[in-house]
Design a protein around this motif. Structure first.
Motif: not given
Length: 678
Positions: A84-109
């Protein structure tokens, strides 16, 4: 009878040297990793310039080369990276998307398996040539300078739920949120890089002054450093104050005079090293200063993390069960002997073995004698030794999954071999009856094999010493299990969990011990007996549908055994780390120390009637909620804790409440993992 001085000194020297080899006594300082460690950096432009090597066209910090020189194999994300091009999102408000959000498991993998540099437009940087393999173990992440534009007040409390606001309160809420994930992964090191400062002129118009918003950024970063991790039980989260380093020439966050130093001089909260008045990106001088200060601090963070046994990943866990020497009998100088090791990994992966020895054990020159490698890392679990001369030797073997990335707690096993001359008793073998790590109360038989070249009787004495590997080892007392006799076996029952040294002496005449005393030693780790099991499923097996949301949704039967005598209460947590974050299924605490069985369906009762207290799960109720994965196979960990206290918490306490309250009170713990898929 007391140990003779030379024997005691020699024995202490032997095991001190073994610990020097394994790194188990390594000080927590700024020493770089001894073998390559994989690191991934989540960043955008400022991070790209920071990593960049020297070049004529852009600013650069040389961080990539410095990390390479300190044995870090570095990969990175960038704009457009990942699911989902999550690499675009590194502002503080987006860190839950990386680590705890609905799609975080695919991002972390994707993050943990990333091996690319993803340099983009920000300057090439050097890294180690060879990928050491495995997942990225260190995760660095950084927001950019617009995130130093925080509204609110410096002392605002953390919000309860993260949102999309750039405020002090929400920034704290975000980091509290992602800390819940970091807690589930003590095998990873998470390094927060604070957002860099911004030019005063680049703050957007707002009713709050730029100075006040920059001061809020300072206050938030100080909160990260000084308050965020208070009471956190692990050593896998660290903060580097990049903001502070870049707000003044005399501002520092570094390793200095063998300690961490954080210094703020003056009141400036704006960029002191901007590229120019219209560009807040740090210039080369600022980036290079940050590199110099960060590298030694990262090494300190790494050593602190690896000093915690929780940092050892499941894939690193290796059980070395036994070492054998063949042929039996005392070898002669120049005659080959075969040393074999029996070991296994927790996940069945192949192991790599390294064999070596040290001569002159039992003599004054032992401490200065170098170790000789007989066989470097290979998948062969045996090696042929040929000892050059008569005397006492220590032979040692290591076993690891990745020879390019040795864990800090290095699996190792060792024995002593007495190479015969014709004038003294020689010990040719010392073995243990234990086929795996013994537990408290288990009886282990140790057998020594020795011979007198003149055909006379041999007398054996057996003893042990606790606290091997701890600061109290040198002052611990030796316990004699059996004094000299002609019986070459002895039974040991270890009184408590811990690491022990088991030793045997062999002599012709027990009333006249020789100066060069034939001696053999064995290092043994004794585990506590505390264990959680279930008759419904075993470790790693599928949880029966009966105990899931697709069945009766009742709790499985759970048995608790080996409860330490000093236990005051116990706690039980069940959670799923594969749910895009960690999803809590059960929280139960203040379980009486006398409880040995939680029967099937125990959680269907509103109260257990024994003083046990339910916490709240992530379904929102105080009970058990069974596995209910939306898709895929998930892991469910039933975690039992024996505590030296009862917890002063009420019904409905969260898992976080319980974990925080248990900190410093855990006597023993064990886990049972089952799987379930939809």
């Amino acid at each position: 009878m007391k140990l003779k001085k030379i024997g005691l000194i020699a024995l202490i020297s032997m095991f001190f040297m073994l610990f020097i080899i394994t790194g188990a006594w390594a000080a927590i300082d700024n020493t770089k990793p001894s073998s390559p460690m994989k690191l991934v950096f989540i960043h955008h432009s400022t991070g790209g310039f920071w990593l960049a090597d020297s070049n004529p066209s852009q600013t650069y910090g040389g961080l990539g080369a410095a990390l390479m020189a300190n044995n870090y194999y570095v990969s990175a994300t960038n704009y457009g990276w990942g699911p989902g091009a999550i690499g675009d999102n590194t502002d503080i408000i987006y860190w839950p998307d990386w680590f705890t959000g609905t799609n975080s498991s695919s991002a972390l993998s994707a993050l943990y398996s990333e091996t690319g540099q993803n340099i983009g437009d920000f300057g090439a940087w050097s890294r180690l040539v060879t990928d050491p393999g495995g997942e990225n173990r260190i995760i660095m992440f950084k927001s950019c300078f617009p995130n130093s534009n925080l509204t609110g007040n410096p002392t605002d409390a953390a919000g309860t739920t993260p949102n999309d606001q750039f405020t002090v309160s929400n920034a704290k809420a975000v980091y509290n949120n992602i800390l819940t994930y970091f807690r589930t992964r003590p095998d990873k090191l998470f390094v927060v890089i604070t957002a860099p400062p911004q030019n005063e002129s680049e703050y957007p118009a707002n009713a709050m002054s730029a100075s006040a918003r920059a001061a809020n950024a300072r206050a938030f970063n100080n909160w990260l450093l000084n308050e965020w991790l208070v009471g956190y039980p692990y050593k896998n989260v660290a903060v580097f104050d990049y903001f502070n380093v870049l707000t003044g020439t005399d501002n520092h966050h570094r390793w200095y005079n063998n300690a961490v130093q954080h210094v703020t001089s003056g009141s400036n909260n704006f960029a002191a090293y901007p590229t120019d008045s219209g560009d807040s990106h740090p210039n080369t001088s600022g980036q290079q200063k940050a590199t110099t200060e960060f590298i030694d601090l990262l090494n300190y963070f790494y050593n602190q993390w690896r000093s915690d046994p929780a940092s050892i990943s499941a894939s690193e866990k290796v059980n070395i069960r036994q070492m054998t020497v063949s042929p039996a009998g005392s070898p002669l100088a120049g005659s080959p002997v075969t040393v074999s090791v029996s070991a296994s990994s927790s996940d069945g992966s192949p192991l790599y073995y390294k064999f070596y020895y040290c001569a002159n054990y039992g003599t004054s020159s032992y401490d200065t004698t170098p170790w000789t490698v007989v066989q470097d890392y290979s998948t062969t679990s045996s090696a042929q030794y040929t000892f050059p001369s008569a005397g006492n030797y220590i032979i040692v073997a290591r076993a690891v999954l990745n020879p390019n990335s040795e864990p800090a707690a290095l699996p190792i096993i060792g024995q002593t071999v007495c190479v015969a001359d014709n004038n003294q008793v020689s010990i040719s073998g010392f073995s243990s009856s234990a086929s795996s790590t013994p537990k408290v109360g288990d009886t282990v038989t140790y057998t020594a094999t020795a011979s007198d070249p003149t055909g006379g009787s041999v007398y054996y004495r057996f003893y042990y010493r606790p606290d091997y590997g701890s600061s109290s080892y040198d002052t611990a007392s030796w316990t004699m299990v059996r004094d000299y006799s002609t019986t070459n076996t002895c039974q040991y029952t270890f009184p408590s969990a811990g690491n022990y040294v088991v030793v045997v002496r062999a002599v012709k005449d027990p009333s006249n011990e020789p100066a060069a005393l034939p001696i053999a030693g064995y290092a043994v780790c004794v585990n506590d007996n505390f264990q959680i099991t279930s008759t419904a499923f075993s470790e790693g097996e599928t949880i029966p549908v009966k105990y899931t949301c697709q069945g009766q949704d009742i709790s499985p039967p759970l048995a608790l055994s080996g409860i330490p005598a000093q236990t005051r209460s116990m706690a039980l947590i069940c959670d799923d780390p594969d749910a895009g974050g960690t999803f809590v299924h059960l929280v139960l605490f203040n379980i009486p120390a006398t409880t040995t069985l939680l029967p099937e369906g125990f959680s269907s009762q509103a109260t257990l009637g024994d003083g046990s207290v339910y916490g709240i799960n992530d379904f929102g109720y105080t009970n058990y909620g069974g596995p209910c994965p939306p898709s895929g196979i998930h892991r469910y960990y039933f975690k039992a804790y024996a505590l030296d206290t009862t917890l002063s918490l009420e019904t409905g306490a969260t898992k976080t409440d319980v974990v925080n309250a248990m900190a410093g009170h855990i006597i023993a713990h064990d886990e049972l993992m089952g799987t379930y898929g939809n």
